[in-house]
Design a protein around this motif. Structure first.
Motif, PDB file in Angstrom:
ATOM      1  N   ARG A   1      14.426  36.305  23.928  1.00  0.00           N
ATOM      2  CA  ARG A   1      14.686  35.151  23.060  1.00  0.00           C
ATOM      3  C   ARG A   1      14.414  33.834  23.791  1.00  0.00           C
ATOM      4  NH1 ARG A   1      19.258  38.194  20.891  1.00  0.00           N
ATOM      5  NH2 ARG A   1      20.530  37.408  22.622  1.00  0.00           N
ATOM      6  N   LYS A   2      14.791  33.754  25.065  1.00  0.00           N
ATOM      7  CA  LYS A   2      14.712  32.483  25.790  1.00  0.00           C
ATOM      8  C   LYS A   2      13.386  32.283  26.520  1.00  0.00           C
ATOM      9  CE  LYS A   2      18.683  31.635  24.170  1.00  0.00           C
ATOM     10  NZ  LYS A   2      19.939  31.571  24.904  1.00  0.00           N
ATOM     11  N   GLY A   3      12.666  33.348  26.797  1.00  0.00           N
ATOM     12  CA  GLY A   3      11.302  33.237  27.304  1.00  0.00           C
ATOM     13  C   GLY A   3      11.127  32.748  28.731  1.00  0.00           C
ATOM     14  N   LEU A   4      12.142  32.910  29.582  1.00  0.00           N
ATOM     15  CA  LEU A   4      12.010  32.494  30.974  1.00  0.00           C
ATOM     16  C   LEU A   4      11.777  33.658  31.931  1.00  0.00           C
ATOM     17  CD1 LEU A   4      14.641  29.637  31.512  1.00  0.00           C
ATOM     18  CD2 LEU A   4      12.221  29.476  30.931  1.00  0.00           C
ATOM     19  N   GLY A   5      11.814  34.882  31.395  1.00  0.00           N
ATOM     20  CA  GLY A   5      11.607  36.042  32.261  1.00  0.00           C
ATOM     21  C   GLY A   5      12.844  36.425  33.047  1.00  0.00           C
ATOM     22  N   MET A   6      13.990  35.864  32.686  1.00  0.00           N
ATOM     23  CA  MET A   6      15.250  36.173  33.371  1.00  0.00           C
ATOM     24  C   MET A   6      16.419  35.711  32.521  1.00  0.00           C
ATOM     25  SD  MET A   6      16.573  32.972  34.439  1.00  0.00           S
ATOM     26  CE  MET A   6      17.315  33.090  36.056  1.00  0.00           C
ATOM     27  N   THR A   7      17.610  36.184  32.884  1.00  0.00           N
ATOM     28  CA  THR A   7      18.833  35.686  32.263  1.00  0.00           C
ATOM     29  C   THR A   7      19.914  35.614  33.315  1.00  0.00           C
ATOM     30  OG1 THR A   7      20.491  36.015  30.514  1.00  0.00           O
ATOM     31  CG2 THR A   7      19.601  38.006  31.543  1.00  0.00           C
ATOM     32  N   GLY A   8      20.769  34.603  33.194  1.00  0.00           N
ATOM     33  CA  GLY A   8      21.911  34.515  34.083  1.00  0.00           C
ATOM     34  C   GLY A   8      23.020  35.415  33.580  1.00  0.00           C
TER      35      GLY A   8
ATOM     36  N   LEU B   1      28.582  32.020  37.063  1.00  0.00           N
ATOM     37  CA  LEU B   1      27.445  32.892  37.338  1.00  0.00           C
ATOM     38  C   LEU B   1      27.809  33.929  38.398  1.00  0.00           C
ATOM     39  CD1 LEU B   1      24.301  32.990  36.550  1.00  0.00           C
ATOM     40  CD2 LEU B   1      23.959  32.156  38.885  1.00  0.00           C
ATOM     41  N   THR B   2      27.539  35.184  38.072  1.00  0.00           N
ATOM     42  CA  THR B   2      27.785  36.266  39.040  1.00  0.00           C
ATOM     43  C   THR B   2      26.477  36.877  39.537  1.00  0.00           C
ATOM     44  OG1 THR B   2      27.988  37.875  37.232  1.00  0.00           O
ATOM     45  CG2 THR B   2      30.022  36.847  38.036  1.00  0.00           C
ATOM     46  N   GLY B   3      25.388  36.629  38.795  1.00  0.00           N
ATOM     47  CA  GLY B   3      24.098  37.175  39.206  1.00  0.00           C
ATOM     48  C   GLY B   3      23.028  36.845  38.189  1.00  0.00           C
ATOM     49  N   VAL B   4      21.852  37.398  38.416  1.00  0.00           N
ATOM     50  CA  VAL B   4      20.739  37.208  37.483  1.00  0.00           C
ATOM     51  C   VAL B   4      20.078  38.555  37.235  1.00  0.00           C
ATOM     52  CG1 VAL B   4      20.284  34.818  38.132  1.00  0.00           C
ATOM     53  CG2 VAL B   4      19.142  36.668  39.372  1.00  0.00           C
ATOM     54  N   PHE B   5      19.479  38.658  36.058  1.00  0.00           N
ATOM     55  CA  PHE B   5      18.711  39.858  35.729  1.00  0.00           C
ATOM     56  C   PHE B   5      17.312  39.408  35.330  1.00  0.00           C
ATOM     57  CE2 PHE B   5      17.255  43.296  32.902  1.00  0.00           C
ATOM     58  CZ  PHE B   5      17.427  44.370  33.761  1.00  0.00           C
ATOM     59  N   THR B   6      16.320  39.956  36.029  1.00  0.00           N
ATOM     60  CA  THR B   6      14.955  39.488  35.856  1.00  0.00           C
ATOM     61  C   THR B   6      14.018  40.618  35.466  1.00  0.00           C
ATOM     62  OG1 THR B   6      14.301  39.923  38.142  1.00  0.00           O
ATOM     63  CG2 THR B   6      15.399  37.821  37.700  1.00  0.00           C
ATOM     64  N   ASP B   7      12.774  40.255  35.198  1.00  0.00           N
ATOM     65  CA  ASP B   7      11.757  41.268  34.921  1.00  0.00           C
ATOM     66  C   ASP B   7      11.620  42.238  36.086  1.00  0.00           C
ATOM     67  OD1 ASP B   7      11.251  40.073  32.504  1.00  0.00           O
ATOM     68  OD2 ASP B   7       9.523  38.910  33.215  1.00  0.00           O
ATOM     69  N   GLY B   8      11.785  41.705  37.295  1.00  0.00           N
ATOM     70  CA  GLY B   8      11.693  42.566  38.478  1.00  0.00           C
ATOM     71  C   GLY B   8      12.805  43.591  38.515  1.00  0.00           C
TER      72      GLY B   8
END
Length: 325
Positions: free
Chosen positions: A230-237, A245-252
């Motif tokens: 939805r947000k199109g940045l390739g990641m979410t906090g 914030l405890t972490g991030v989840f990315t395409d990687g």
């Protein structure tokens, strides 16, 4: 290549060789007069007023612009106009940088009595210390050349190049003396790419509010993927119940868990996220954030406030669009 084309190349090389020798000779003549000129300009309480007629005026315009953009306030005053009122631009705290190859340019010489009456110091760029301009100057910078590069020996070529280089030498010597930095340079070039790189902050480009990709640490991986889409940045906090914030989840991270055959609908995103993750603050310069991203080979960053709460997010594409890349 035809004989005519060979002639063009030969002529061009001759010009370049002659002008290169003129610059080399100029360097050999630097002496205490150059030091005196630099000190006079460094200690100037007003502005440097550059003045010259004809080709010297064109070069003078550039010298004034270079001085102004490198930390020495300066402007160009046309001697013809100065004789008809523009001399009012000059004040007693200024320094006049007068350019005349011959040292006898009438429009310039006519200004000297008033300049002297004002008590304005004069730095002359000329090929003759014994010229009228040279005799009335406080400091003389010798810009003489052995020959003009023009095959007729008439058109100002080597002489204007030597004048331009002497002006650059003054500007850069003053820049070094003043400790002028790239940040200072950017302040006088806000519209250029360097200005954008050095002045733009993360807060100027980041997404805010509902556009920030945020997912609860209780959500599943599938729900996190929907937020990323939805947000199109390739990641979410990933945030806890207090919004921290405890972490991030990315395409990687997604590629990693797919290789591990993790069930996207059952696994909690907090179990597979990158804990902590690289972040930045709203007040950090965008170019500094870019350096972080390039160092860690990541394409997006979360932006946190002092309480570790996400207040923004951005990616490489946004930096490119803003002209930082």
């Amino acid at each position: 290549m035809t004989n005519k084309q060979h002639h063009y190349i030969a002529s061009a090389k001759r010009v370049i060789d002659i002008e290169a020798r003129a610059i080399t000779d100029l360097a050999q003549r630097l002496d205490d007069s150059f030091i005196d000129a630099c000190n006079m300009l460094y200690n100037c309480l007003g502005k440097v007023v550059v003045c010259g007629m004809g080709k010297s005026g064109h070069v003078g315009n550039k010298i004034a612009a270079t001085l102004a953009s490198t930390g020495t306030p300066a402007f160009f005053m046309h001697p013809g106009e100065a004789n008809h009122g523009d001399l009012g631009m000059l004040s007693k705290n200024d320094v006049l940088l007068a350019i005349s190859n011959s040292g006898e340019t009438s429009e310039l010489i006519n200004l000297l009595p008033v300049v002297k009456r004002l008590g304005v110091n004069v730095i002359a760029m000329t090929n003759s210390e014994s010229s009228t301009l040279g005799q009335h100057a406080n400091v003389v910078l010798n810009i003489s050349v052995e020959q003009e590069a023009c095959s007729l020996g008439l058109a100002p070529t080597s002489s204007t190049t030597a004048t331009l280089v002497m002006g650059d030498a003054l500007a850069v010597a003053l820049l070094d003396k003043k400790g002028f930095t790239s940040d200072d340079f950017a302040l006088s070039h806000p519209g250029g790419s360097l200005g954008r790189k050095l002045l733009l902050k993360v807060s100027d480009i980041m997404l805010t509010g509902d556009d920030i990709p945020i997912t609860s640490d209780e959500a599943t991986v599938a729900q996190a993927l929907l937020e990323i889409s939805r947000k199109g940045l390739g990641m979410t906090g990933i945030v806890d119940e207090f919004g921290k914030l405890t972490g991030v989840f990315t395409d990687g991270d997604l590629r990693r868990i797919l290789d591990a055959r993790v069930d996207l609908h059952d696994a909690k995103v907090s179990d597979v996220m990158t804990i902590g993750g690289k972040t930045t603050t709203p007040n950090q310069l965008a170019v500094e954030a870019l350096n972080v991203m390039e160092s860690f080979k990541i394409s997006a960053l979360m932006v946190l406030d002092d309480e570790h709460t996400p207040v923004g997010a951005f990616n490489m594409h946004m930096l490119l669009k803003a002209g930082v890349l």
